[in-house]
Design a protein around this motif. Sequence first.
Motif, PDB file in Angstrom:
ATOM      1  N   UNK A  61       0.837  -1.203   0.000  1.00  0.00           N
ATOM      2  CA  UNK A  61       0.000   0.000   0.000  1.00  0.00           C
ATOM      3  C   UNK A  61       0.874   1.257   0.000  1.00  0.00           C
ATOM      4  N   UNK A  62       1.935   1.226   0.799  1.00  0.00           N
ATOM      5  CA  UNK A  62       2.894   2.341   0.834  1.00  0.00           C
ATOM      6  C   UNK A  62       3.502   2.571  -0.547  1.00  0.00           C
ATOM      7  N   UNK A  63       3.942   1.511  -1.183  1.00  0.00           N
ATOM      8  CA  UNK A  63       4.579   1.628  -2.504  1.00  0.00           C
ATOM      9  C   UNK A  63       3.621   2.210  -3.536  1.00  0.00           C
ATOM     10  N   UNK A  64       2.359   1.794  -3.457  1.00  0.00           N
ATOM     11  CA  UNK A  64       1.354   2.289  -4.401  1.00  0.00           C
ATOM     12  C   UNK A  64       1.186   3.794  -4.271  1.00  0.00           C
ATOM     13  N   UNK A  65       1.030   4.266  -3.048  1.00  0.00           N
ATOM     14  CA  UNK A  65       0.846   5.702  -2.850  1.00  0.00           C
ATOM     15  C   UNK A  65       2.094   6.498  -3.221  1.00  0.00           C
ATOM     16  N   UNK A  66       3.255   6.036  -2.762  1.00  0.00           N
ATOM     17  CA  UNK A  66       4.463   6.820  -3.005  1.00  0.00           C
ATOM     18  C   UNK A  66       4.807   6.876  -4.490  1.00  0.00           C
ATOM     19  N   UNK A  67       4.536   5.804  -5.206  1.00  0.00           N
ATOM     20  CA  UNK A  67       4.875   5.769  -6.632  1.00  0.00           C
ATOM     21  C   UNK A  67       3.944   6.617  -7.483  1.00  0.00           C
TER      22      UNK A  67
ATOM     23  N   UNK B 120      14.999   7.879   4.695  1.00  0.00           N
ATOM     24  CA  UNK B 120      15.233   6.564   4.078  1.00  0.00           C
ATOM     25  C   UNK B 120      16.699   6.103   4.086  1.00  0.00           C
ATOM     26  N   UNK B 121      17.685   6.989   3.836  1.00  0.00           N
ATOM     27  CA  UNK B 121      19.077   6.517   3.818  1.00  0.00           C
ATOM     28  C   UNK B 121      19.580   5.964   5.149  1.00  0.00           C
ATOM     29  N   UNK B 122      18.816   6.125   6.225  1.00  0.00           N
ATOM     30  CA  UNK B 122      19.243   5.595   7.523  1.00  0.00           C
ATOM     31  C   UNK B 122      19.007   4.090   7.625  1.00  0.00           C
TER      32      UNK B 122
ATOM     33  N   UNK C 135      16.384   1.876   1.673  1.00  0.00           N
ATOM     34  CA  UNK C 135      17.100   2.557   0.593  1.00  0.00           C
ATOM     35  C   UNK C 135      17.065   1.720  -0.681  1.00  0.00           C
ATOM     36  N   UNK C 136      17.199   0.411  -0.544  1.00  0.00           N
ATOM     37  CA  UNK C 136      17.127  -0.474  -1.703  1.00  0.00           C
ATOM     38  C   UNK C 136      15.735  -0.455  -2.332  1.00  0.00           C
ATOM     39  N   UNK C 137      14.715  -0.492  -1.492  1.00  0.00           N
ATOM     40  CA  UNK C 137      13.344  -0.448  -1.998  1.00  0.00           C
ATOM     41  C   UNK C 137      13.094   0.862  -2.745  1.00  0.00           C
ATOM     42  N   UNK C 138      13.639   1.955  -2.206  1.00  0.00           N
ATOM     43  CA  UNK C 138      13.407   3.259  -2.800  1.00  0.00           C
ATOM     44  C   UNK C 138      13.965   3.358  -4.222  1.00  0.00           C
ATOM     45  N   UNK C 139      14.975   2.548  -4.560  1.00  0.00           N
ATOM     46  CA  UNK C 139      15.568   2.646  -5.890  1.00  0.00           C
ATOM     47  C   UNK C 139      14.557   2.323  -6.980  1.00  0.00           C
ATOM     48  N   UNK C 140      13.727   1.321  -6.783  1.00  0.00           N
ATOM     49  CA  UNK C 140      12.737   1.030  -7.823  1.00  0.00           C
ATOM     50  C   UNK C 140      11.490   1.904  -7.673  1.00  0.00           C
ATOM     51  N   UNK C 141      11.202   2.362  -6.449  1.00  0.00           N
ATOM     52  CA  UNK C 141      10.086   3.286  -6.287  1.00  0.00           C
ATOM     53  C   UNK C 141      10.358   4.609  -7.006  1.00  0.00           C
ATOM     54  N   UNK C 142      11.615   5.039  -6.967  1.00  0.00           N
ATOM     55  CA  UNK C 142      11.986   6.293  -7.626  1.00  0.00           C
ATOM     56  C   UNK C 142      11.671   6.266  -9.111  1.00  0.00           C
ATOM     57  N   UNK C 143      12.005   5.169  -9.760  1.00  0.00           N
ATOM     58  CA  UNK C 143      11.793   5.063 -11.205  1.00  0.00           C
ATOM     59  C   UNK C 143      10.315   5.245 -11.532  1.00  0.00           C
TER      60      UNK C 143
END
Length: 242
Positions: A79-85, A104-106, A111-119
Motif C-alpha cells: 500500500x505504501x509503494x502504491x501511494x508513493x509511486x 530513508x538513507x538511515x 534505501x534499496x526499496x526506494x531505488x525502484x520506487x523512484x523510477x
Amino acid sequence: MAKFEEILTSSGEGLLKLLYKTSLGAGSKSAASPREYARNLGLTYAQMICALGFNSNIRDLPDVIKIIGFESYNSLAQERNKFFSNDIYDRLGIKDVLAVYLHVPTDMQMLEVMQYLLINRLHQIEGRIEATVNSIVIERYKKEMHAIYNDGVAQIEFAEDRLSKTHSGFRALLNEVSMIVEARLIPIGDIFFRDTILPEEKRRLISKGLIPKELVEQRLADDMVSVQERKVLGEQLQLLES
C-alpha cells in the motif's frame, strides 16, 4: 495531532504509544478502520501509510500493523509503494516527500526499496509535467530531485540510468549532470570525458567550478572531440585562464 515526520522517525515504543492513544473512541467496542486512524492522527490516509511504511521500526510491530487494518508488513508495504509511486503532491505534500528522502538513507533495506520506487514515481511526475507544464509541479519536482541527490537517496545505478537519457528535457531542466557530480556518485573525470555528456552540460560544470583546468586541457587534446564541444571547451578554457 501527530505530524508526518513524528510518525516517520518515531521509535518502536513511540509508535506503540501513539497508535494505541489514537485508537478510535477509547472504550469503543468497534475497531477503527485505517482511514479513521488517519483522520484521528490528523493525516491523510496516504500520509499515514507512508509515514508508518517508511519507518523501519514498524517491521517489528505486527500488533500495530494489525491495529491499522493490515494482515502483515508486506501488505502495508504494498500500500505504501502504491501511494508513493503514484501520488503527485496531492495526498502526500512536498514536505512529506522530502521528509521521506531525508529518513530513508538511515536504513539500507528501505534505501534499496526506494531505488525502484523512484523510477516509477519520477515517471509519473514527469508525465504530468509533459502533459500540463504546471509551474507548481515543476518547482516541487525540482526540490524533490535535489533532495534525491543531496540526501543520499540516489545510487550509482539511478544516476547512470538518468545519464543514459542524453537528450532528456528534464536532465536539462534540472542541470542534472551537475547535481550528479556534486553528489559525488560518479567521478568527475569519468563524467567529463563521456561523449554522452553534452557540450552545454560540460560548460555548466566548468562555470560552476567543478572541473579543473587540467581536465579541460586533457579533453581538448583528444582529436575525436566534436567541433561543437571543442568550441565550448575552448571558450571556457580562455575564461579559466583570464
